[in-house]
Design an enzyme around this catalytic site. Structure first.
Site, PDB file in Angstrom:
ATOM      1  N   LYS A 160       0.894  -1.165   0.000  1.00  0.00           N
ATOM      2  CA  LYS A 160       0.000   0.000   0.000  1.00  0.00           C
ATOM      3  C   LYS A 160       0.930   1.212   0.000  1.00  0.00           C
ATOM      4  O   LYS A 160       1.197   1.823   1.041  1.00  0.00           O
ATOM      5  CB  LYS A 160      -0.918  -0.052   1.226  1.00  0.00           C
ATOM      6  CG  LYS A 160      -2.109   0.862   1.125  1.00  0.00           C
ATOM      7  CD  LYS A 160      -3.148   0.545   2.199  1.00  0.00           C
ATOM      8  CE  LYS A 160      -4.167   1.667   2.327  1.00  0.00           C
ATOM      9  NZ  LYS A 160      -4.985   1.902   1.141  1.00  0.00           N
TER      10      LYS A 160
HETATM   11  N1  PMP Z   1      -7.643  -2.051  -3.013  1.00  0.00           N
HETATM   12  C1  PMP Z   1      -7.117  -0.828  -2.919  1.00  0.00           C
HETATM   13  C2  PMP Z   1      -6.395  -0.273  -4.096  1.00  0.00           C
HETATM   14  C3  PMP Z   1      -7.227  -0.082  -1.737  1.00  0.00           C
HETATM   15  O1  PMP Z   1      -6.703   1.146  -1.652  1.00  0.00           O
HETATM   16  C4  PMP Z   1      -7.934  -0.629  -0.651  1.00  0.00           C
HETATM   17  C5  PMP Z   1      -8.073   0.159   0.624  1.00  0.00           C
HETATM   18  N2  PMP Z   1      -6.997  -0.074   1.485  1.00  0.00           N
HETATM   19  C6  PMP Z   1      -8.482  -1.913  -0.789  1.00  0.00           C
HETATM   20  C7  PMP Z   1      -8.317  -2.598  -1.987  1.00  0.00           C
HETATM   21  C8  PMP Z   1      -9.221  -2.560   0.340  1.00  0.00           C
HETATM   22  O2  PMP Z   1      -8.348  -2.908   1.381  1.00  0.00           O
HETATM   23  P1  PMP Z   1      -8.805  -2.963   2.888  1.00  0.00           P
HETATM   24  O3  PMP Z   1     -10.015  -3.809   2.945  1.00  0.00           O
HETATM   25  O4  PMP Z   1      -7.668  -3.551   3.611  1.00  0.00           O
HETATM   26  O5  PMP Z   1      -9.109  -1.562   3.299  1.00  0.00           O
END
Ligand code: PMP
Length: 308
Positions: A160
């Site tokens: 991320k």
């Molecule tokens: N894909 C992307 C590109 C994201 O930015 C997020 C948000 N973090 C997610 C998927 C979903 O991840 P999470 O459920 O861990 O928030």
């Protein structure tokens, strides 16, 4: 709901909001190599609050840092404690948490990060439904983006990382400008990958399908929903699918910490299913909110409780 609170945790201590500043020569500001998380805290049924899957988020933060070659100068336990301290210091019973690790300045400029320090900030703020309260209820209209999601060897898709979000911002901005609520991005081979900040699921004949962990971020909401859905007796498959499979699915929805479980009612001007939150989506959404609010003891281990 503004994002300004009293205090931000910055390099080891809580400082007033206005003092959490960086220099314009901050390396990450120029080259985009930084890593962050998005985490939510909810009020729980016992009268307190809890952070949802805090340790998994902090673990992903450290994983992201490792992938991009940054060493965070704190332990995971220290960041967990710092997050809980920041929530309490701001008297925030419910809201969003944003830890960010970035490359500072002072040593050298240029693409190589050199010996510039790694800095860490943690901000928290009140944040309701990311795509609007009505979206959680009625679903959103989305479009297939003209932008392709990252190739796994161009960007590190399991991280991320700040720079990865240039692609997300382009897709989101285009979708909004074209009158949609969100973008659906395809991977470089043309299969559905994810939204600009969400993972995606479809439902067909009662079977729940989501893309495998190839070009997508390993969403923690995605992981939670797969577990909850299987516990409820649903068959869940992680399989590649095409955008036209979404057109003819019975239901579709996005998952994410910010977006929670947001039904998709339209893709590329084709109505998906009945054009509203379908029964499986609603059931998962209801169960998810029970889990995060501590109403389902089976998932108590996913909650890090705190009180103000
Ligand atoms: N894909 C992307 C590109 C994201 O930015 C997020 C948000 N973090 C997610 C998927 C979903 O991840 P999470 O459920 O861990 O928030």
């Amino acid at each position: 709901m503004g994002i300004q609170t009293d205090l931000i945790w910055f390099d080891g201590k809580l400082v007033p909001w206005n003092e959490a500043q960086v220099h314009v020569m901050t390396h990450t500001l120029h080259y985009g190599v930084g890593v962050f998380e998005g985490i939510r805290a909810y009020k729980t049924v016992n009268g307190g609050s809890a952070v949802f899957r805090l340790k998994e988020h902090v673990d992903r933060l450290f994983g992201s840092a490792k992938i991009v070659g940054m060493t965070i100068p704190y332990s995971q336990d220290e960041i967990v404690t710092a997050i809980l301290d920041t929530l309490k210091a701001n008297k925030l019973a419910e809201g969003y948490i944003r830890p960010l690790a970035f490359i500072g300045t002072g040593q050298a400029m240029g693409v190589h990060p050199g010996k510039n320090p790694i800095q860490v900030a943690i901000a928290v703020w009140p944040w309701g439904a990311y795509l609007g309260a009505e979206a959680l209820e009625k679903g959103i209209r989305i479009c297939t983006s003209s932008y392709t999601r990252h190739h796994v060897n161009v960007m590190m898709t399991k991280a991320k990382a700040c720079g990865n979000y240039v692609n997300s911002v382009l897709a989101k901005t285009e979708a909004i400008a074209d009158g949609y609520d969100e973008a659906l991005l395809l991977d470089p081979t043309g299969f559905v990958s994810e939204g600009s900040g969400e993972n995606v699921f479809i439902v067909k004949k009662g079977i729940i399908k989501t893309p495998p962990l190839t070009s997508i971020l390993a969403g923690i909401t995605r992981d939670s929903l797969i577990a909850v859905a299987r516990d409820l007796g649903y068959e869940v498959v992680e399989q590649l699918f095409t955008r036209d499979e979404v057109y003819v699915s019975d239901e579709a929805f996005f998952s994410g910490t910010a977006a929670e479980i947001t039904p998709i009612r339209e893709l590329d001007r084709r109505v998906v299913g009945a054009g509203k939150a379908g029964p499986v989506t609603k059931r998962l959404q209801t169960e998810f909110f029970k889990v995060v609010k501590g109403e389902n003891p089976k998932y108590a281990a996913w909650l890090d409780g705190y009180s103000l």
